[in-house]
Design an enzyme around this catalytic site. Sequence first.
Site, PDB file in Angstrom:
ATOM      1  N   TYR A 115       9.537  -7.540 -26.579  1.00 55.29           N
ATOM      2  CA  TYR A 115       9.007  -6.521 -25.689  1.00 55.29           C
ATOM      3  C   TYR A 115       8.456  -5.381 -26.515  1.00 55.29           C
ATOM      4  O   TYR A 115       9.133  -4.851 -27.391  1.00 55.29           O
ATOM      5  CB  TYR A 115      10.077  -5.975 -24.735  1.00 55.29           C
ATOM      6  N   TRP A 117       4.536  -3.008 -27.565  1.00 55.47           N
ATOM      7  CA  TRP A 117       3.119  -3.057 -27.890  1.00 55.47           C
ATOM      8  C   TRP A 117       2.927  -3.738 -29.237  1.00 55.47           C
ATOM      9  O   TRP A 117       3.524  -3.348 -30.235  1.00 55.47           O
ATOM     10  CB  TRP A 117       2.548  -1.649 -27.949  1.00 55.47           C
TER      11      TRP A 117
END
Length: 780
Positions: A115, A117
């Site tokens: 999880y 960016w």
Amino acid sequence: MTKQPNDNAKKSHSSHWGAFSGQWVDGKLVITPHPIDPDPNPIIQNFPEALRHKARIAKPMVRRGWLENGPGPDDRRGRDAFVEMEWDEVLDLLAGELKRVKDAYSAKAIYGGSYGWSSAGRFHHAQSQIHRFLNVALGGYVRSVNSYSAGASTVLIPHILGNYEDMTRRNIGWDEIVEHTDIILAFGGMNTKNSRVAGGGISKHTEHRDMIALSKRGGELVLISPLKSDLPDEVNQDWVAARPGTDVALMLGIAHTAVMDGTHDRAFLASHTHGWNTFEDYLMGRSDGQPKDAAWAAAITGLTADAILKLARRLPGKRALFVVAHSLQRAKHGEQPVWMASVLSAMFGQSGLPGGGFGYALGAIANYGRHQNAVPIAGLPQGKNGVSEFIPVARVSDMLLNPGAPFEYNGAHMTYPDIKLVYWAGGNPFHHHQDLNRLRKAFAQVDTLVVHDLAWTASARHADFVLPCTMSLEREDIGSSQTDPMMVAMHQMAEPFGDARDDYAIFTGLSERLGAADAFTEGRTPREWLKHLYQPTYDGLKAKGIDAPDFDAFWAAGEVMLPQLPLDGGTLRAFREDPEGTPLPTTSGKIEITSDTIASFGYDDCPGHPVWLTPEDVVDAANPLQLVANQPASRLHSQLDFGGHSSAEKRRGREVARMHPIDADARGIKDGDIIRLFNQRGACLASVVVTEDVMAGVVQLPTGAYYDPEDPNEEKPLCVHGNPNVLTRDTGTSRLAQGCTGQLTVVNVEKFTGNLPPIQAYDPPVPVIWPRPPKLEAAE
């Protein structure tokens, strides 16, 4: 040591912070924003210093306790030593452990905890890579759903308005705002530090420019936030400093005023909404004896009743846009402000109008409020997950600490799976999760924790297997987003640091050992995958009669421009124009002011229409200040926290907190001091800026400083670097969404007067010698 390539040519690249080029000059990497970008994001300047930083992971490592005792729960994670190993050795060990867990417990015992960016690249996308590997090689994994950013709204919006992606990406466009909008009520603001980021990359940062253009045309922007910086200074002429977490009360006061004045749009409510009468009974106090009028709202928000009345009376007759930032729903009962803002939009008849209505998270990322591309953008196929079990992403500690325990989610009665192995590639839970001391205990429960990372984050320091991976500058990829017209050839600019490998190479090696190499790679090298992923875009361009470059021509040019679709307002505008012919994909086919479905769940923390619910954390003598733990301006989350731009924004090596002079003076704190923030969950240090840009009673400390415990052997060690998630509460927004509540909590603050502990967050662990068993010595 990272080596620079043999040539010094300027090369194209992209990131979620923007498109850019890089060139080696006199042994230094020079990063230059793309020339078409009117407002480049300075975060791209984190790259040069980060590339060779000491925090980078150079060799595969395995935790000594895991090697000595084998897999199993171990509270030494995070404070144990590591043993340096060669790739073949560590991949053999890890493949054996994956096989053991799969054979003994099934794939239901593996949590694919990717999880966060990742790079802008469509191929080297960590989430896609790990999910593909777990699906193909092991048959699946327990997955997470939703996000820390929008956990509450992602579940709520489909109930009340329809498709979440449609509501965020097609509902409101910046072009229309500049042309049509008269007034924006920005609940939580639209800080351009947030909209400088875009999943898949961004070529032009325009939000700042668009807000200025709106203001020059005469459009009004009203900031409702405890932080004055949540709108650009050029347009921030109207700051409404309500107490954090009280936005719903303010919205109810506005709504009550509109009903009393008769300025709400009764016809639109009758034709386009469901459940207004039930909500109106609550609003006017007929159902509970308490009218939600301006005086009631004033006592909760800290505003005056007169200010609320005046704000409500600015709206009738204007093209009004009600924006709710991600931040509002990252708190207990976070569903309520999102729902209530959609009600205000409908009350004033604005839903679906160009530049008007409901703009959830507009300004949160640069993907929102933009045109959609007219040709497809491919991503790496992830395969089929054979495991049905999942958790809401922010409930990871609950899962690991309470296997088999029941929980509720979106009307379903569920049970936490019993996880034996956590595999994390992409993201740093010690940044984005709450109550880090609880997270430490949670990670101690599993048999094995595997982490791919490029740097020694706290997540890597708690792992059993630490596998060094490349950063995007050290590999090739394609940068592209569904809402940006530029596709970028991401050229490699440096050789991998130390022995770092791409995630794809790591998973290929594991797949070979698990007998799944052909299925995982499909016989393609990374460059062949890039050609494969480019093909749908090429075919789409050709189908539209556009002279499309083949892959080699695209790669040589460095970029290709893609056609885009006109703004159409999505499903909400179509519904506004023809409510019978194009109903919304909700239970009633209308905007749900009251949701019969949610009401049927019987949740007292999220009933069938928006309500005011008292926050979980309230100030008291022990914790007299509210903490706002928002996103940082100098980096994205914790990414490249050690980079040059991020480091330059710190003071005395610490993250910077901000507080009002009244609160600072009361504690003998001056600008530049080191302060200690603390509550019952933990404590951290930060440097402080004393400023009137933060409302009194509030202290603001952004997330993202690497967690740096002074003494990891303590149960609640002091974080000397300034990570606010040692303070935040790890509970769900409600039983409906179980979203993250990390935006707000309560704390105490004092001046720190002791010996200042050193920052050690970036110091790599010193590997120890571990005597190999005979079978490993023979394998070498």
